[in-house]
Design an enzyme around this catalytic site. Structure first.
Site, mmCIF file in Angstrom:
data_model
loop_
_atom_site.group_PDB
_atom_site.id
_atom_site.type_symbol
_atom_site.label_atom_id
_atom_site.label_comp_id
_atom_site.label_asym_id
_atom_site.label_seq_id
_atom_site.Cartn_x
_atom_site.Cartn_y
_atom_site.Cartn_z
ATOM 1 N N ARG A 37 0.840 -1.195 0.000
ATOM 2 C CA ARG A 37 0.000 0.000 0.000
ATOM 3 C C ARG A 37 0.875 1.245 0.000
ATOM 4 N NH1 ARG A 37 -3.273 -1.090 5.403
ATOM 5 N NH2 ARG A 37 -1.136 -1.663 5.973
ATOM 6 N N ASP A 71 -1.897 1.388 -5.099
ATOM 7 C CA ASP A 71 -3.213 1.239 -4.484
ATOM 8 C C ASP A 71 -4.036 0.290 -5.343
ATOM 9 O OD1 ASP A 71 -5.716 1.413 -3.345
ATOM 10 O OD2 ASP A 71 -5.709 3.598 -3.178
ATOM 11 N N LEU A 72 -4.247 -0.919 -4.872
ATOM 12 C CA LEU A 72 -4.934 -1.933 -5.659
ATOM 13 C C LEU A 72 -6.404 -1.608 -5.870
ATOM 14 C CD1 LEU A 72 -3.382 -5.186 -4.126
ATOM 15 C CD2 LEU A 72 -2.724 -4.003 -6.236
ATOM 16 N N LYS A 73 -6.931 -0.653 -5.088
ATOM 17 C CA LYS A 73 -8.329 -0.264 -5.262
ATOM 18 C C LYS A 73 -8.520 0.756 -6.375
ATOM 19 C CE LYS A 73 -9.607 -1.213 -0.458
ATOM 20 N NZ LYS A 73 -10.141 -0.649 0.807
ATOM 21 N N HIS A 137 -6.876 -15.762 14.040
ATOM 22 C CA HIS A 137 -5.423 -15.719 14.136
ATOM 23 C C HIS A 137 -4.912 -17.094 14.530
ATOM 24 C CE1 HIS A 137 -4.488 -11.610 13.220
ATOM 25 N NE2 HIS A 137 -5.329 -11.139 14.128
ATOM 26 N N ASP A 138 -3.598 -17.199 14.657
ATOM 27 C CA ASP A 138 -2.937 -18.481 14.910
ATOM 28 C C ASP A 138 -3.583 -19.251 16.056
ATOM 29 O OD1 ASP A 138 -0.539 -20.374 15.557
ATOM 30 O OD2 ASP A 138 0.086 -19.300 13.756
ATOM 31 N N ASN A 140 -6.563 -19.095 17.219
ATOM 32 C CA ASN A 140 -7.891 -19.578 16.855
ATOM 33 C C ASN A 140 -7.821 -20.861 16.035
ATOM 34 O OD1 ASN A 140 -8.167 -16.181 16.266
ATOM 35 N ND2 ASN A 140 -9.279 -17.139 17.961
ATOM 36 N N TYR A 141 -6.891 -20.909 15.089
ATOM 37 C CA TYR A 141 -6.753 -22.120 14.282
ATOM 38 C C TYR A 141 -6.304 -23.296 15.147
ATOM 39 C CZ TYR A 141 -6.718 -18.490 10.699
ATOM 40 O OH TYR A 141 -7.025 -17.395 9.922
ATOM 41 N N ASP A 167 0.657 -20.075 11.154
ATOM 42 C CA ASP A 167 1.260 -19.187 10.159
ATOM 43 C C ASP A 167 2.400 -19.863 9.410
ATOM 44 O OD1 ASP A 167 -0.440 -17.127 10.718
ATOM 45 O OD2 ASP A 167 0.991 -15.921 11.840
#
Length: 367
Positions: A37, A71-73, A137-138, A140-141, A167
């Site tokens: 970005r 900016d990819l948008k 996140h990690d 949670n997995y 990750d």
């Protein structure tokens, strides 16, 4: 010549899983252009501690890459990237499913331009399924794959893992393996591939034994009650008299015999049929009777599969790791000289690459 020399990687990923994968590709010779970005770039740049403008983390993970700020948008972003897509070999991204397609850079759109491209997406839950768009996140997995539930302290509370297993082991490593497999298939067929890497899927590999026990014997492992989760005296962590810890893993009989001899364990607790909980307590009592240094001396050169639990700082001073050259650089060196230990054999890496710093934001220009 490094094995991936001449390949171009467009890396749209941020933080850890994707950037570590593209670092390994760069280590093996690929040219990596990091898409960031404008203004802020990869969020990892803002982390602490910092060296100059960017974080140490960013320097370590993005050594030897180039940075393109776009900016990819913006409506014309995909068109501006087309010349790079036309000559790229690998695209790496870790947005939520559907984001890249909305930006005009999805796998079908990119492969319509370059059918030889290998398009690798790393996400937590994969490109489809009920959880595919759920934020996590990690930790949670680890929780939702059942792995965290296999750990447990004295009060039954799961233990917070000290590593980012999802990750790295669930994202980075499978991405690398499948990218290399896709390159091999492209050599054979001329066609690229679309790779769906789900970190949660790959974590289940670590529970191979539990899945086998559960599905085929109906013996689903519980919390801390199996061989490698604290249910055996032969695979456990014990406190010493000076409040340090010994990691003991004398699983096989010959190691167990040597271990029991070294700690002078009573015969009734050595037998295979001994109550596991009581035997574990007996071993704990023996280990608690001497200091860590005394136990190190007692173990000596015996094959006992026991280790003193050390800090990361102590590990980095270990003569073995120093002799292996796993970590180059140090506090007095610029961060780009700190080579992160990665599973790329020395024969496939260039010493010159270790000297290449992480890129300044937007230093690569399209025009």
């Amino acid at each position: 010549m490094r094995p991936l020399e001449g390949l171009l990687v467009l890396d749209f990923s941020t933080l850890l899983p994707g950037p570590l994968a593209s670092l390994m590709l760069a280590e093996a010779g690929a040219e990596v252009i990091k898409i960031e970005r404008p203004g802020r770039g990869d969020e990892m740049r803002s982390y602490e501690p910092k060296v100059d403008a960017d974080s140490v983390n960013f320097h370590i993970l993005n050594r030897g890459k180039r940075s393109l700020a776009i900016d990819l948008k913006d409506a014309g972003a995909a068109a501006r990237l087309r010349p790079l897509i036309e000559r790229a070999d690998i695209v790496l991204e870790q947005f939520r499913p559907g984001v890249m397609t909305r930006l005009g850079l999805g796998p079908d759109q990119v492969r319509a331009i370059n059918p030889r491209i290998i398009y690798c997406s790393i996400t937590g839950w994969g490109q489809h399924g009920p959880k595919s768009r759920v934020a996590a996140h990690d930790l949670n997995y680890m929780a939702e794959t059942g792995l965290l539930g296999l750990t447990g302290g004295s009060d039954g509370t799961p233990v917070l893992p000290p590593i980012l297993a999802a990750d790295i082991a669930g994202g980075t490593m499978p991405a690398m393996i499948n990218i290399l497999l896709a390159l091999r298939r492209r050599d054979q067929t001329g066609e690229g591939s679309v790779l769906d890497i789900a970190m949660s899927d790959s974590l289940l590999t670590f529970a191979y034994w539990g899945l086998g026990n559960g599905f085929y014997a109906g013996q689903w492992p519980g919390q801390g009650d199996d061989l490698v989760t604290g249910g055996s005296p032969r695979y456990n962590i014990y406190r010493t008299a000076d409040r340090r810890f010994v990691a003991a893993a004398p699983i096989e009989d010959q190691f167990w015999h040597n271990f029991c001899e070294a700690i002078e364990l009573e015969a009734q607790w050595r037998a295979p049929g001994a109550d596991a909980a009581l035997a574990t307590r007996a071993v704990a009592d023996r280990l608690a009777s001497r200091t860590a240094a005394e136990w190190q001396a007692a173990f000596g050169d015996r094959d006992v599969c026991c280790s003193l639990v050390v800090s990361l700082e102590e590990a980095m001073a270990d003569p073995h790791f120093c002799a292996r050259g796993l970590v180059e650089g140090g506090p007095a060196s610029p961060p780009h000289l700190l080579r992160l230990p990665v599973p790329i054999a020395a024969a496939f890496r260039s010493t010159d690459h270790a000297l290449a710093p992480a890129p300044a934001l937007g230093e690569y220009r399209l025009d």
